[in-house]
Design a protein around this motif. Structure first.
Motif, PDB file in Angstrom:
ATOM      1  N   PHE A 399     -15.402   3.347  -0.739  1.00 13.81           N
ATOM      2  CA  PHE A 399     -14.146   3.975  -1.176  1.00 13.81           C
ATOM      3  C   PHE A 399     -12.938   3.224  -0.617  1.00 13.81           C
ATOM      4  O   PHE A 399     -11.972   2.957  -1.352  1.00 13.81           O
ATOM      5  CB  PHE A 399     -14.110   5.438  -0.718  1.00 13.81           C
ATOM      6  N   VAL A 400     -12.987   2.890   0.665  1.00 11.88           N
ATOM      7  CA  VAL A 400     -11.843   2.213   1.286  1.00 11.88           C
ATOM      8  C   VAL A 400     -11.591   0.869   0.613  1.00 11.88           C
ATOM      9  O   VAL A 400     -10.451   0.511   0.280  1.00 11.88           O
ATOM     10  CB  VAL A 400     -12.074   2.031   2.800  1.00 11.88           C
ATOM     11  N   VAL A 401     -12.661   0.099   0.385  1.00 13.50           N
ATOM     12  CA  VAL A 401     -12.502  -1.230  -0.215  1.00 13.50           C
ATOM     13  C   VAL A 401     -11.951  -1.123  -1.630  1.00 13.50           C
ATOM     14  O   VAL A 401     -11.014  -1.837  -2.007  1.00 13.50           O
ATOM     15  CB  VAL A 401     -13.844  -1.982  -0.204  1.00 13.50           C
ATOM     16  N   SER A 406      -7.459  -1.466  -5.436  1.00 16.61           N
ATOM     17  CA  SER A 406      -6.665  -0.822  -6.485  1.00 16.61           C
ATOM     18  C   SER A 406      -5.172  -0.846  -6.146  1.00 16.61           C
ATOM     19  O   SER A 406      -4.337  -1.152  -7.008  1.00 16.61           O
ATOM     20  CB  SER A 406      -7.136   0.626  -6.672  1.00 16.61           C
ATOM     21  N   ILE A 407      -4.830  -0.551  -4.900  1.00 15.77           N
ATOM     22  CA  ILE A 407      -3.425  -0.563  -4.479  1.00 15.77           C
ATOM     23  C   ILE A 407      -2.835  -1.956  -4.659  1.00 15.77           C
ATOM     24  O   ILE A 407      -1.738  -2.134  -5.221  1.00 15.77           O
ATOM     25  CB  ILE A 407      -3.305  -0.120  -3.009  1.00 15.77           C
ATOM     26  N   CYS A 408      -3.554  -2.974  -4.204  1.00 19.21           N
ATOM     27  CA  CYS A 408      -3.042  -4.347  -4.291  1.00 19.21           C
ATOM     28  C   CYS A 408      -2.868  -4.783  -5.742  1.00 19.21           C
ATOM     29  O   CYS A 408      -1.841  -5.394  -6.101  1.00 19.21           O
ATOM     30  CB  CYS A 408      -3.994  -5.302  -3.561  1.00 19.21           C
ATOM     31  N   LEU A1234     -14.134   7.064  -7.232  1.00 21.01           N
ATOM     32  CA  LEU A1234     -15.031   8.200  -6.967  1.00 21.01           C
ATOM     33  C   LEU A1234     -16.373   8.014  -7.653  1.00 21.01           C
ATOM     34  O   LEU A1234     -17.414   8.477  -7.147  1.00 21.01           O
ATOM     35  CB  LEU A1234     -14.368   9.496  -7.432  1.00 21.01           C
ATOM     36  N   ILE A1235     -16.369   7.338  -8.805  1.00 23.22           N
ATOM     37  CA  ILE A1235     -17.648   7.046  -9.470  1.00 23.22           C
ATOM     38  C   ILE A1235     -18.504   6.170  -8.569  1.00 23.22           C
ATOM     39  O   ILE A1235     -19.713   6.396  -8.412  1.00 23.22           O
ATOM     40  CB  ILE A1235     -17.400   6.375 -10.832  1.00 23.22           C
ATOM     41  N   VAL A1236     -17.893   5.159  -7.954  1.00 25.59           N
ATOM     42  CA  VAL A1236     -18.620   4.302  -7.018  1.00 25.59           C
ATOM     43  C   VAL A1236     -19.133   5.126  -5.843  1.00 25.59           C
ATOM     44  O   VAL A1236     -20.293   4.998  -5.414  1.00 25.59           O
ATOM     45  CB  VAL A1236     -17.708   3.157  -6.514  1.00 25.59           C
TER      46      VAL A1236
END
Length: 1479
Positions: A399-401, A406-408, A1234-1236
């Motif tokens: 999730f963190v990765v 996504s933010i970048c 969230l799917i991941v």
């Protein structure tokens, strides 16, 4: 295993830095005390000190002198910083005292950590304070510091909870510190709206919340919530949109770019001057405005070629380049195009670099996912060797990765889109400035349509390509990292994939080069098409009156067909490129895995190797799939950049050609002046010596084409000075021969943005004879004037132009035949009240070109011109003392019919005739005299009534009369079904079904290949490596390899078929839509063109058609593939872990709801962005047409600011659309993350999931975020392009005028044979809702009669004559011609049998033969006969190409008189029984 620090940890810490055994053998992630006091402390502190230093420098540059009030939140932040410093210091003292109490040494790391943290918290307080002074609400530096500090402090916090030996005091301090950090982070997540007024003191629009949003709000686009909600509740309008942030406004962007551009221009000019040697040539015979049409006895023998630039062209150009005392003619030297690319890089490189680096960070972080997947597969294969928390940590890591990635990626796309917007703004402003200052040579080279195309298409392409620039930096890095990790996982086998990609590169390079050539050809053809459409729209009235629509439709369609052929070739090359890049991941994956299977030592493809490699291949697929799009955009942008560079390199007018230091008492002066419109043509003015004293009234007279208007243009700086000097003293006002009128209320047209002085305004209106006209207008002087003054008569336009000039109160007035389009009594009124020695301009210097010889006795001085020379000057009395050119000129004009002139003017002419006859001898024959008695339209035009809205109405209808041009209608709600049906019909239903089937089968093959791979890696026989080499083992391996390879080959074939179908059929669909729209536009009634600006219609044919031509196929292809891929991924995950359905269903519902919440705002923002482009184009076209007047009045900077305002208004919608897109994307990507998480979590929670199944599930889930990212991006772009289609379909569905041909009621071939016209109680109005302009007209015009229609302005003269052509349809009653009711026959059957000579001479670019006979119905003999009757035969004979000589756009290479004579010849060619002269 213990890993020690570089120095013995016992001398610095009281424990090892890292202890893997402690970590894996604990029930929670236990870290050593040394690790907690070093790395967990140093990480946030080092970040703040290094990043904070940069931040301080940035803050000091932004500190404002505007008082910024303190806020409670800001004070609390500072107090908490100091509290944390105190807690840290207290905690350090307590820990040290505890160590001493237990007789334990206190390590150096403890003191260093305490000191560093305490000082850092104080530094954070300082940064918080100074950031507010710079109006920075939530600095990124501080937010990241608090976030990292909190995350780092979680370890000491849970360690204190889990460690039962923790003392109470220490525990309380740890909990207090943790709580304070939480509060501090929450406060830094909040914005401060109190800064709104401080930041935007100068703005009159609601400011963008982005400026005072917190850092978390910025990166998640939470600040967009209010606009999204507003758009969901109701339709968004301009008042709902926020103001652009200051850094995106045109004022800031243009100033920055213009500085760089001007430096480049100066450098380019220095290099050009150093290498260019002007070549001298012998002086040639001077050419005038145009070749004279008078007999040889009254003109010089030298004749100018037809293509010489007409000085009577009523455009005075503003100041632009030329050299001082140059040779009379210099051969034009090819000018080196500007390196616009270098200029753009210099201006925007830093912003692009920063945004690309953000993207690089995101791309690098995502490579952690394959490592996490490898660890997850190892964990599932060996659960007993790992602690229980390890699997959940991996899930959190996924999730963190994915969230950081996504933010970048979203920040990168947000910034590159805004940078692209800034680049487009800068380029549009530069193109606008160039168009405003172009020399005559440039205007001949670049038509109005081509210049508009630069702004509408080429500048837009530069904006689009900016969003792809990051690929050039990120793609090589991604590919390199992917190959590095593949090498680590597969060894030398990965070289097979490298080889495949290397082999594809030269193929694609050759294809790109070929595509670029066709792209360049297509853009040239697009320019030609838009130029022709622009001319057709501008001359639509003449086209309709002459029933030429089909001829011009054919001409435009021929150009469009050539353009479509180029587009299809580009589509073919694009198909091959896309096919190779889409297939390359398939071929790379297949080749690499198969090679690994056969060359690896164990000969077995295990799950970790297979699915980690698959995950790396999926990452590799992203840059490989992006490269064809990037290459395509780069190819198009290269062509556009070259075109823009060539345009911006063309010649400008030279302000130094005009000196402003004339002697006292001298207003205008020219000494030995030789000037030309074009260096490649002979001079239009030769050896001119003229001096005009202040307050003089000087008349300039001469035959048609003598150079009179060129003389005025020379004083305006519009011509290239070849020799001599020109002086002008004071400000200048200019009244062109063809009036330039803006689309705005009549009062604003007169004021021209000058302050209102009611007393002076009313006096000027009365003096210019506008008061009676204003009284007839529906809304008085607030009546809106249509584009190009469409609802004014020729005389009214000229008087408005004169009133505008008079109101400006300038020192010098240059009047180009200002009384030519008014009746004699109106002309007398204007001359006496405005121009004469007793008029408003009595204290001004006036130079008046005129054909009205009766004004000459009242002038202070007269200048007689012929063939570009001044042949006589002097007062009226001086010139009449002997027989000279002036006397001959007067004699010629005095022989014309004067019966309809004002009695006083007739008396003046009679006196002049007596004097002239006394000093000249008459050697002409009676035949010569008859020739001179031909009434030339250019000599005495009469004022006519306007044919457009409201002029003949009544004041009571003020609302409709006031606004002629209605606001462009914007669609609301969803894309209508009929639009999608129209697209599908144009594309072809069968082709669409075939394309979908190909795509469906492609994805089925992909799913099958992945499931087959999972079975391959999970095969129990192949897992037993001891059987390697046996026949059964080899046979099983070959079976898996063969099926996997076959599925890959099928995928490649289906890809080619799908892509080819989409690209080729979409071009056909675009051709179909363009043809239908053009056909329907030509079928529109004339009122449609009166109420819709030219720029609005051109917007459909340029930007909207270009969207379908260039982007639609790519977006449909990518969106369809991404939708099917998402469905495929969900199917694979559900197949692997069926329990995933429980999470997939609510996530799908949330996904749908978020989309539905977002779509109304996005759609309306895009529609408004499209609609707001039309005013930009209209203003741009209006500026090009009136560039001479704008330069003459010196208001170029004001028009540039207006253009900036319109661009900013358009950018407001684009900025909102980009921000809304990112708002949606960040939220939907969170669902993808969230799917991941759920795929990994269910794999951890489910006991019987093998490594192969988990690898298959998670490796596919990892694709979802990237695919959703591209799908969202493409869906928004696709919808915006569908809005372009919607706008095309809107014009396709417009109701048409009556049929051109009605087969059942066609009149007989020779009709009308007599020309008997009967009006029977005929009434009509200009458009529904307006009052009648003709009331129950009943009259009869008998055969062979010549009927004159007279009346005051607005009486309905033109309405009565145009009603015969059915430009106005009957409200009641009827008109019959030769006993046939004209309402019962087709428009073409009616109009092709009648002839009209309109007042405004309209010509089209093309041959002279085409302008005379667009339908090619007549023989050359007939054409020559009509030219002879119009006194043009000798002139055309002298042209090298005769009838095929080229006419420039609008006939700009002909004088106004010659244009009128060409129109006369065109009317004479149509030998009809009924002719209408609109004089």
């Amino acid at each position: 295993m213990i890993i020690n620090a570089s120095v013995p940890s016992e001398s610095f810490c009281d424990s090892p830095l890292w202890d893997r055994g402690l970590l894996l053998n604990s029930s929670y992630p236990a870290l050593t005390e040394c690790f907690q006091q070093t790395l967990l402390v140093y990480a946030p502190c080092v970040w703040l000190w290094f990043a904070g230093a940069v931040h301080v420098r940035y803050v000091l540059a932004r500190v404002t002198h505007v008082p910024v009030p303190d806020s409670v939140v800001n004070i609390i932040k500072i107090v908490l910083c100091l509290l944390l410093a105190a807690l840290c210091l207290t905690q350090g003292i307590v820990r040290a005292e505890t160590k001493h109490r237990h007789h334990l040494p206190v390590p150096v790391a403890h003191y260093l950590a305490t000191t560093l943290l305490t000082v850092t918290y104080v530094f954070a307080a300082v940064l918080t304070r100074i950031s507010r002074k710079a109006l920075i609400v939530s600095p990124c530096v501080l937010f990241m510091f608090w976030l990292v500090s909190l995350v780092a402090y979680i370890v000491p916090f849970y360690t204190a909870i889990m460690d039962q030996k923790t003392e109470n005091t220490h525990f309380i301090l740890v909990c207090s510190t943790f709580a304070t950090l939480c509060v501090q982070l929450i406060l830094n997540c909040c914005g401060e709206s109190s800064l709104r007024q401080s930041r935007y003191l100068q703005s009159d629009k609601p400011p963008s919340p982005e400026g005072f949003a917190s850092f978390p709000s910025k990166i998640t686009f939470h600040w967009m919530n209010s606009l999204i909600y507003r758009g969901f509740k109701r339709t968004l309008t301009l008042t709902d949109i926020w103001d652009l942030p200051p850094q995106y406004k045109g004022q800031a962007v243009i100033a920055k770019f213009q500085h760089t551009f001007d430096k480049l221009c100066r450098s380019n000019k220095r290099n050009s001057d150093a290498t260019t040697v002007a070549s001298k040539s012998k002086p040639e015979k001077a050419t005038s405005e145009k070749t004279p049409l008078l007999p040889k006895s009254s003109s010089r023998s030298s004749q100018a070629p037809m293509m010489a630039r007409s000085s009577s062209r009523p455009e005075a150009r503003e100041r632009l380049p030329s050299t001082g005392d140059s040779p009379e003619r210099t051969k034009p030297q090819p000018k080196k195009p500007l390196s616009l690319f270098r200029c753009l890089v210099k201006a925007f490189y830093f912003e692009l670099l920063v945004s690309s680096l953000i993207r690089v960070v995101g791309d690098c972080v995502q490579f952690a996912n394959p490592a996490l997947l490898n660890s997850l597969i190892q964990y599932l294969e060996n659960k007993e060797r790992y602690p229980g928390w390890f699997g959940y940590t991996l899930v959190a890591g996924f999730f963190v990765v994915t969230f950081i990635t996504s933010i970048c990626l979203n920040q990168n796309l947000y910034h590159v889109n805004n940078i692209g917007m800034k680049i487009k703004t800068a380029l549009v402003a530069t193109v606008y400035r160039k168009a405003l200052n172009m020399s005559n040579e440039g205007r001949r080279q670049y038509t109005s349509g081509a210049i508009v195309n630069f702004m509408a298409v080429d500048c837009q392409k530069m904006q689009t390509v900016t969003t792809q620039v990051w690929v050039l930096l990120a793609a090589p890095l991604q590919i390199s990292l992917a190959f590095y990790f593949l090498n680590d996982k597969l060894g030398a086998s990965f070289l097979v994939g490298v080889g495949i990609i290397i082999l594809l590169i030269p193929v694609n390079i050759k294809i790109s080069i070929a595509a670029r050539q066709y792209q360049a050809q297509q853009l040239v053809l697009k320019d030609q098409r838009l130029k022709m459409i622009s001319e057709v729209l501008g001359g639509m009235k003449v086209i309709k009156l002459s029933a030429w629509e089909e001829s011009f439709y054919k001409r435009v369609t021929e150009i469009r067909d050539e353009e479509v052929r180029c587009l299809k070739k580009v589509a073919l090359f694009t198909t091959i490129t896309v096919f190779t890049w889409i297939c390359s991941p398939i071929l790379v994956t297949m080749g690499t895995l198969l090679t690994y299977t056969f060359v690896s030592e164990k000969g077995y493809l295990d799950p970790a190797t297979a699915f980690v490699s698959m995950s790396l291949f999926n990452i590799l697929k992203q840059p490989i799939n992006q490269l064809p799009e990037c290459i395509s955009e780069l190819v198009q942008s290269h062509v556009s950049l070259k075109r823009l560079g060539n345009f911006l390199s063309c010649e400008e007018l030279n302000p130094s050609d005009i000196c402003r230091d004339a002697e006292d008492g001298v207003a205008l002066c020219m000494k030995n002046g030789t000037l030309s419109w074009d260096r490649s043509l002979p001079p239009a003015l030769s050896r001119i010596n003229l001096e005009v004293r202040e307050r003089q009234l000087v008349a300039v007279v001469g035959p048609v084409g003598a150079g009179k208007s060129s003389l005025l243009s020379a004083f305006l700086g519009e011509m290239r000075k070849l020799k001599g000097n020109v002086w002008v003293r004071g400000s200048v006002a200019y009244v062109p021969q063809q009036a330039w009128i803006q689309n705005r209320p009549l009062r604003d047209c007169v004021l021209f943005d000058s302050p209102m002085d009611y007393k002076r305004y009313r006096k000027i209106v009365r003096s210019c004879a506008l008061k009676p006209d204003i009284e007839t207008f529906p809304a008085g002087d607030l009546t809106e004037i249509g584009e190009k003054g469409i609802n004014l008569s020729g005389g009214q336009k000229l008087r408005v132009s004169l009133a505008r000039a008079v109101y400006q109160d300038c020192d010098v007035y240059l009047l180009d035949d200002p009384l030519s389009a008014v009746d004699s009594h109106v002309g007398k009124h204007i001359f006496r009240k405005v121009i004469s020695a007793s008029g408003l301009l009595k204290n001004k210097t006036r130079v008046m070109v005129t054909h009205g010889i009766h004004w000459l006795p009242m002038c202070d001085s007269i200048v007689v011109m012929d063939q570009g020379h001044i042949v006589q000057t002097g007062t009226y009395e001086q010139l009449l003392k002997h027989d000279g050119p002036f006397a001959q000129y007067l004699k010629t004009h005095l022989r014309q019919d004067t019966d309809d002139l004002d009695p006083e003017i007739q008396k003046i002419l009679g006196q002049m005739h007596v004097r002239v006859e006394g000093i000249t001898s008459d050697g002409m024959t009676s035949a010569d005299e008859d020739d001179f008695r031909i009434k030339k339209k250019s000599s005495r035009p009469r004022e006519r009534a306007a044919h457009a809205s409201g002029k003949g109405g009544h004041p009571g209808d003020s609302d409709q009369g006031r606004q002629l041009v209605q606001e462009e209608r914007t669609q609301t709600g969803r894309i209508k079904g009929f639009v999608l049906k129209e697209i599908l019909r144009a594309f072809g239903v069968g082709a669409a079904v075939i394309a979908v089937m190909h795509l469906l089968l492609y994805n089925v093959m992909g799913i099958a290949a992945n499931i087959w791979l999972s079975r391959w890696t999970d095969d129990s026989l192949l897992r037993n490596v001891s059987l390697a080499g046996t026949a059964a083992y080899s046979e099983r391996t070959l079976m898996y390899v063969g099926v996997f390879a076959a599925l890959g080959v099928l995928q490649s074939i289906l890809t080619f078929l799908f892509v080819g179908t989409i690209y080729v059929k979409m071009i056909s669909a675009s051709r179909h839509l363009h043809a239908n729209m053009l056909n329907n536009i030509l079928h529109q009634p004339m009122i449609f063109f009166d109420t819709n600006p030219l720029g609005r219609i051109l917007n459909r044919f340029s930007r909207d058609v270009d969207a379908v031509d260039g982007s639609m196929a790519r977006l449909v292809r990518m969106f369809a593939m991404q939708v099917f891929t998402v469905v495929s991924v969900l199917c694979v995950i559900t197949y692997s872990t069926p329990v995933f359905v429980a999470a997939a269903i609510p996530m799908t519902i949330i996904y749908y709801l978020v989309q539905m919440f977002y779509i109304p705002s996005s759609r309306q923002l895009r529609r408004n962005e499209s609609v707001s482009r039309s005013p930009m184009y209209s203003h741009f076209s209006e500026t090009i047409n009136g560039a001479a007047s704008i330069r003459a009045f010196g208001v170029g900077s004001r028009f540039q600011k207006e253009s900036e305002r319109l661009v900013d208004q358009n950018n407001c919608f684009f900025y909102g659309f980009v921000s809304a897109s990112r708002w949606l994307r960040i939220r939907l990507e969170l669902l993808g993350n969230l799917i991941v998480v759920f795929a990994a979590l269910f794999a951890v929670l489910t006991d019987d999931v093998s490594g192969s199944i988990a690898g298959l599930s998670v490796s596919h889930a990892l694709q979802v975020t990237a695919i959703l990212t591209k799908m969202i991006q493409n869906s928004t772009q696709l919808e915006s392009n569908i809005i372009s289609v919607e706008r095309l379909v809107e014009y396709i569905k417009l109701p048409q005028e009556p049929p051109w041909v009605i087969k059942n009621t066609r009149p007989p071939a020779p009709w009308p044979t007599k020309g008997l016209i009967r009006y029977n109680k005929y009434s009509t109005r200009y458009r529904p809702g307006l009052d009648l302009v003709l009331h129950s007209i009943t009259c009869t015009v008998h055969c062979g009669e010549k009927v004159g229609i007279v009346g005051r302005t607005g009486a309905g003269k033109s309405s009565l004559s145009l009603s015969i052509f059915r430009l106005l349809e009957a409200a009641e009653g009827s008109i019959t011609i030769d006993n046939i009711n004209i309402a019962t026959i087709g428009l073409h059957d009616l109009r092709s049998r009648l002839t009209i000579l309109p007042q405004d001479p309209v010509l089209f670019s093309g041959s002279l033969r085409f302008n005379l006979d667009p339908l090619y119905k007549y023989t050359d003999t007939d054409v020559w006969a009509s030219l002879e009757q119009a006194k043009l035969k000798d002139f055309v004979h002298r042209q090298p190409q005769g009838l095929l000589c080229e006419v420039d756009e609008g006939g700009q290479n002909l004088s106004v008189g010659q244009r009128q004579l060409v129109c006369l010849a065109r009317a004479l060619l149509r030998r009809t029984q009924l002719r209408v002269l609109d004089c």
